[in-house]
Scaffold this motif. Structure first.
Motif, short mmCIF file in Angstrom:
data_model
loop_
_atom_site.label_atom_id
_atom_site.label_comp_id
_atom_site.label_asym_id
_atom_site.label_seq_id
_atom_site.Cartn_x
_atom_site.Cartn_y
_atom_site.Cartn_z
N LEU A 1 15.08 45.16 42.04
CA LEU A 1 15.76 44.87 43.38
C LEU A 1 16.77 43.70 42.99
CD1 LEU A 1 12.77 45.01 46.20
CD2 LEU A 1 14.82 46.66 45.50
N SER B 1 19.94 44.62 41.29
CA SER B 1 20.74 45.33 41.99
C SER B 1 21.40 44.31 42.79
CB SER B 1 20.09 46.14 43.07
OG SER B 1 19.31 47.24 42.10
N ALA C 1 25.56 43.48 42.82
CA ALA C 1 26.26 43.97 44.05
C ALA C 1 26.44 42.40 45.10
CB ALA C 1 25.47 44.87 44.81
N LEU D 1 28.47 50.16 43.32
CA LEU D 1 27.42 49.45 43.29
C LEU D 1 26.16 50.16 43.89
CD1 LEU D 1 28.97 46.21 44.79
CD2 LEU D 1 28.53 46.71 42.06
N ALA E 1 24.51 52.02 41.11
CA ALA E 1 23.87 51.12 40.36
C ALA E 1 22.56 50.92 40.97
CB ALA E 1 24.69 49.82 40.08
N VAL E 2 22.54 50.75 42.20
CA VAL E 2 21.23 50.08 42.95
C VAL E 2 20.30 51.18 42.73
CG1 VAL E 2 20.23 49.59 45.12
CG2 VAL E 2 22.32 48.58 44.43
N VAL F 1 18.99 51.90 38.99
CA VAL F 1 18.06 51.03 38.78
C VAL F 1 16.74 51.19 39.33
CG1 VAL F 1 17.32 48.60 39.13
CG2 VAL F 1 19.74 49.11 38.25
N ASN F 2 16.61 51.78 40.76
CA ASN F 2 15.37 52.04 41.25
C ASN F 2 14.81 53.30 40.52
OD1 ASN F 2 15.55 50.00 43.30
ND2 ASN F 2 16.65 51.39 44.80
#
Length: 315
Positions: A245, A248, A252, A289, A292-293, A296-297
């Motif tokens: 988190l 991210s 962003a 973005l 990307a979040v 990553v999760n």
């Protein structure tokens, strides 16, 4: 493990599809006409119509959405309304500032938080524990932009160790470029390190209270040995969540810090594009973005399965 990864990939694709619709609709319903903004209040209606046609603003919402998302799937993010430059080129220039800044800040955050959290957990109830928790509480409470301005006053204006803002550029060399990112990275890392240290301490203390830790202690392991050999790995799951988190957020959500230090990154570009009603830039950057979040999760979920094999069976 393969089944677990495939299920997470399907979830990733569905999340991206839903996010693209939400982002497009949200940006499109924001009041204001990009053509009117570009030409001014006194522009003639026929001139406005011609510009809207040129920018592709006359199609229906469905047509414009399909055109936008289809272009993104092909790697074509469209052309900026304001700069008349391909959005992909603009993103390519800015991401090499925002991405290293996020990685730099996350690295500093992790290097600070892990030792602090582990030390506080190993010294529970002692003065060291109280001091670490006090400093982390202070780190959470201080706004990063205020801390950034204090660092500019101290290290840029008074001591003159760093520049007050701007980016030297990668052409100037690796060290000058990283030096330009140091103060922004520290400003971003402080609150993140404070949060991560508190989570690390809490997770370790919970794990140290488990039955298998008591069994290990009963077999002769010291508290320190039980912590490093058994507790630490099992305490990493909530910590990995926070790290994912945080990355991210750092990628962003660094708009304020990028503006404080005049860094030409993605956050500042989104801020400027919103002010200029450059919808295609806002949509494309926000979608990137979000991707990307979500990515990553997904990687954090895979890391869960590596750290805790029980999750693969449940999946």
């Amino acid at each position: 493990m393969l089944r677990f990864v495939l299920k997470r990939l399907l979830s990733l694709v569905i999340s991206l599809a839903v996010a693209s619709v939400v982002i497009f609709l949200f940006v499109e319903v924001v009041p204001g006409d990009p053509a009117a903004y570009m030409l001014g209040m006194n522009a003639q209606e026929d001139t406005l119509a011609a510009l809207r046609e040129q920018l592709g603003l006359n199609g229906t919402l469905v047509e414009r959405y399909l055109s936008w998302i289809g272009g993104m799937l092909r790697g074509d993010f469209g052309t900026s309304y304001t700069y008349r430059t391909p959005v992909a080129e603009m993103i390519g220039e800015r991401i090499w500032i925002s991405l290293p800044l996020a990685v730099y800040a996350l690295t500093l955050s992790t290097l600070i938080a892990f030792p602090a959290g582990i030390w506080a957990a190993s010294k529970r109830g002692s003065l060291a524990d109280v001091l670490v928790m006090g400093f982390t509480q202070l780190g959470v409470a201080i706004p990063n932009f205020w801390f950034a301005m204090l660092m500019v006053l101290l290290f840029a204006i008074n001591l003159r160790w760093f520049s007050a803002g701007g980016f030297a550029g990668w052409d100037a060399g690796f060290l000058p470029a990283m030096k330009s990112l140091t103060l922004p990275a520290v400003a971003l890392a402080l609150p993140q390190a404070s949060i991560l240290a508190r989570v690390m301490r809490s997770s370790l203390l919970d794990t140290l209270g488990e039955d298998y830790i008591r069994t290990a202690r009963a077999k002769g392991l010291s508290r320190r040995q039980a912590l490093w050999r058994h507790a630490l790995r099992n305490a990493l799951i909530p910590v990995l969540t926070i790290i994912g988190l945080q990355f991210s957020f750092l990628l962003a959500g660094a708009i304020i810090i990028e503006n404080v230090f005049f860094l030409p990154g993605l956050g500042r570009m989104v801020f400027q594009s919103i002010a200029a009603r450059d919808l295609i830039v806002v949509e494309s950057v926000v979608m990137l973005l979000v991707f990307a979040v979500i990515l990553v999760n997904f990687l954090v979920d895979v890391a869960y399965a590596v750290v805790d094999p029980r999750l693969r069976v449940k999946a």
